[in-house]
Design a protein around this motif. Structure first.
Motif, short mmCIF file in Angstrom:
data_model
loop_
_atom_site.label_atom_id
_atom_site.label_comp_id
_atom_site.label_asym_id
_atom_site.label_seq_id
_atom_site.Cartn_x
_atom_site.Cartn_y
_atom_site.Cartn_z
N ARG A 10 -9.16 0.95 -1.48
CA ARG A 10 -9.01 -0.12 -0.51
C ARG A 10 -10.24 -1.04 -0.58
O ARG A 10 -11.37 -0.60 -0.35
CB ARG A 10 -8.87 0.44 0.90
CG ARG A 10 -8.62 -0.63 1.97
CD ARG A 10 -9.00 -0.11 3.36
NE ARG A 10 -8.21 1.02 3.77
CZ ARG A 10 -7.14 0.95 4.57
NH1 ARG A 10 -6.75 -0.23 5.04
NH2 ARG A 10 -6.47 2.03 4.91
N TRP A 56 -5.75 -1.79 -3.31
CA TRP A 56 -5.20 -2.46 -2.12
C TRP A 56 -6.16 -3.56 -1.67
O TRP A 56 -7.36 -3.30 -1.49
CB TRP A 56 -5.01 -1.45 -1.00
CG TRP A 56 -4.50 -2.01 0.30
CD1 TRP A 56 -5.23 -2.60 1.28
CD2 TRP A 56 -3.15 -1.99 0.76
NE1 TRP A 56 -4.42 -2.97 2.32
CE2 TRP A 56 -3.13 -2.62 2.03
CE3 TRP A 56 -1.95 -1.52 0.24
CZ2 TRP A 56 -1.96 -2.77 2.78
CZ3 TRP A 56 -0.79 -1.68 0.97
CH2 TRP A 56 -0.80 -2.30 2.23
N GLY A 58 -7.50 -5.46 1.16
CA GLY A 58 -7.51 -5.30 2.61
C GLY A 58 -8.06 -6.51 3.33
O GLY A 58 -8.08 -7.63 2.81
N SER A 59 -8.55 -6.27 4.51
CA SER A 59 -9.02 -7.36 5.37
C SER A 59 -10.51 -7.61 5.17
O SER A 59 -11.27 -6.70 4.81
CB SER A 59 -8.76 -7.01 6.84
OG SER A 59 -9.28 -8.01 7.69
N THR A 67 -6.11 -13.23 6.49
CA THR A 67 -7.00 -13.40 5.34
C THR A 67 -6.45 -14.49 4.42
O THR A 67 -5.29 -14.87 4.51
CB THR A 67 -7.12 -12.09 4.55
OG1 THR A 67 -5.81 -11.63 4.20
CG2 THR A 67 -7.81 -11.03 5.39
N GLN A 71 -2.38 -9.19 1.96
CA GLN A 71 -2.86 -7.82 1.91
C GLN A 71 -1.76 -6.91 1.35
O GLN A 71 -0.59 -7.05 1.70
CB GLN A 71 -3.30 -7.36 3.29
CG GLN A 71 -4.48 -8.16 3.84
CD GLN A 71 -4.95 -7.67 5.19
OE1 GLN A 71 -5.03 -6.47 5.42
NE2 GLN A 71 -5.27 -8.60 6.08
N SER A 107 3.16 -5.07 0.17
CA SER A 107 2.82 -4.50 1.47
C SER A 107 3.80 -3.40 1.87
O SER A 107 4.83 -3.18 1.21
CB SER A 107 2.84 -5.60 2.53
OG SER A 107 4.17 -6.07 2.72
#
Length: 533
Positions: A10, A56, A58-59, A67, A71, A107
């Motif tokens: 991640r 992945w 992510g944020s 973002t 994601q 996702s």
């Protein structure tokens, strides 16, 4: 072959550079792979360079704000090195080689929408799990745990990104074992859940998708040279695919074209280790067929078109082989009759589509697959089509004067007393009339509006004069006079060009530079003036 070791990676606010690098890179197989470096804590002790990583995006914040990137699972890579500095909570540096990037990040919602049954069997995995709350950067996927099935996750990837199996196999062959997976029903009865409705698992592949189009499924557009056959099919293809996610593949037939090239055959290929192995290599028919079936599994099936240029330049009965039987379509556009498949084709379809081999013992063409072709029966070196083959196609004729309203170009041809302001379209029609009336030349050998490409008859913006007259004259000689001299009027060339020395093609071209359209002899100017444009 044992399942390879796989972990999730991640990337978050501490890995913005890596996120942007992946997000900005081209999609698909990455050759050569590029490297990212991640520093994080709490890395499992068993994690090492034997692992693949599902990356992945992510944020970049902890406030739940949107973002710049979507994601989701965005890439797959191979661990190069893991350098630990001490205890579990100390910083570890991991280097990963990225070899594949998804067309767009996948996702949890994407997986639930396209492969709900498969999601059930992956619903305890890191990151996408139903009850997953952990936020460690690197987490190992333990396939022995309940609902942590890697094959189910890859099946879901292939449902969301329909070319996933094919693409990932180019770079990471260790995942091949996952390709034959079909997610069993949580109900335990061989069915699957789809939008709350129980259906048979393998019926996710549909031949009757319900796709509707104003266009015929099997069509051949034919007409004289230059009538715009290819342009017509391209326009129609663009129209049908507008706003859709379907695709079109174009192939040109020739006298040596074969069934193995059209459908597919076993061929030697080189893998990433530079070793030669044999595998089934699909031809254009099978590629479009597979993409159409992949699309049939989605909630919104899309059209897929195979465009065949010059279909009668090959021996079509030999090229189509048993596929000929599939061309009979019912009112919905599905093949009325099935054909048996070879073991090679069955294995390929299983790899690409994920069903069992038994499911592909017999196949049909789905209603979202279209086969369109162009044909010019007047060309030299073409092969005849038998009546049974023709019967399975919708033929559309493009007339020799169809769509000629845009031809307005004027040019001065000839010198001195022979100089004449000529309208290209009127000249074309006059030549056609002379060929048809004086020499009984069939219409399919006459000159279509686009016999000379648009770029050669392009006009100035301020008027209707041809923009590059020198270029027009050269192509008129090299293409049009050559066609008349060597093909359309070959038996009548001395009479057709009786206004000049017609003993040699070069003599006619030299005369055209001097006397223009008077190469066609007495009376041709009168014939020219009679034409309506």
């Amino acid at each position: 072959m044992p399942m390879p070791n796989i972990a999730t990676l991640r990337l978050g606010k501490d890995s913005i550079d890596s996120i942007k690098k992946i997000n900005d890179e081209k999609r698909g197989v990455i050759e050569p792979p590029f490297q990212i470096t991640v520093e994080c804590t709490q890395v499992p002790s068993s994690f090492n360079d034997s692992y693949y990583t599902l990356v992945w995006l992510g944020s970049d914040n902890s406030k739940g704000q949107a973002t710049e990137w979507k994601q989701g699972f965005a890439a797959i890579g191979r661990v190069i090195s893991v350098e630990r500095s001490g205890e579990f909570k100390d910083t570890t540096q991991t280097k990963v080689s990225i070899g594949y990037i998804f067309p767009e990040p996948i996702s949890r919602i994407d997986i639930l929408r396209e492969a709900p049954t498969a999601y059930y069997w992956a619903s305890a995995m890191p990151i996408i799990g139903l009850e997953d709350r952990a936020n460690q950067t690197i987490r190992i996927i333990d396939s022995s745990e309940e609902r942590c099935d890697i094959s189910a996750l890859f099946y879901a990837f292939n449902m969301v990104t329909t070319d996933f199996y094919h693409e990932i196999d180019k770079v990471y062959q260790d995942f091949k074992e996952t390709f034959n997976y079909i997610p069993p029903s949580p109900l335990g009865d061989g069915s699957t859940l789809n939008g709350g409705e129980v259906v048979e698992t393998e019926n996710e592949i549909k031949f009757k998708t319900g796709y509707r189009s104003e266009f015929e499924h099997n069509r051949i557009v034919f007409g004289a040279p230059g009538t715009g056959k290819s342009h017509k099919l391209k326009e129609d293809c663009d129209s049908m695919l507008a706003g859709n996610f379907g695709a079109c593949e174009r192939v040109t037939f020739h006298p040596d074209y074969s069934y193995s090239q059209f459908v597919g055959t076993y061929k030697p290929v080189m893998d990433n280790n530079s070793e030669i192995r044999y595998e089934f290599v699909p031809g254009p028919f099978m590629r479009v067929y597979v993409e159409a079936l992949k699309s049939s599994k989605t909630p919104n099936p899309q059209p897929h078109v195979l465009l065949v240029e010059e279909i009668n330049r090959a021996r079509v009965a030999a090229v189509f082989g048993d596929v000929f039987q599939l061309l009979d379509r019912d009112d919905d556009g599905v093949s009325e009759y099935e054909i048996n498949t070879s073991e090679d084709i069955r294995k390929y379809l299983v790899k690409e589509l994920g069903a069992s081999q038994d499911y592909f013992k017999k196949i049909r063409i789905p209603d979202n697959m279209f086969i369109w072709a162009t044909m010019n029966s007047a060309d030299q070196g073409v092969f005849p089509m038998d009546t049974a083959f023709k019967r399975r196609w919708h033929f559309e004729y493009l007339g020799v004067n169809q769509n000629d309203s845009s031809l307005t170009g004027k040019i001065t041809l000839g010198k001195g007393n022979h100089a004449l302001e000529v309208n290209w379209n009127r000249l074309r029609k006059a030549i056609n009339e002379k060929l048809a009336i004086d020499y009984k030349i069939n219409e399919d050998k006459l000159l279509g509006p686009f016999f000379l490409s648009k770029k050669f008859v392009r006009t100035n913006e301020a008027n209707d004069w041809i923009a590059n007259p020198k270029e027009f004259i050269e192509v008129f000689k090299s293409k049009l006079i050559m066609y008349l001299y060597e093909d359309a009027a070959k038996q009548h060339k001395y009479k057709l060009f009786d206004g000049c020395d017609s003993s040699k093609y070069s003599s006619v071209c030299d005369a055209f530079d001097e006397i223009g359209i008077d190469i066609f002899g007495d009376g041709f100017r009168d014939l020219y003036e009679k034409q309506e444009v």
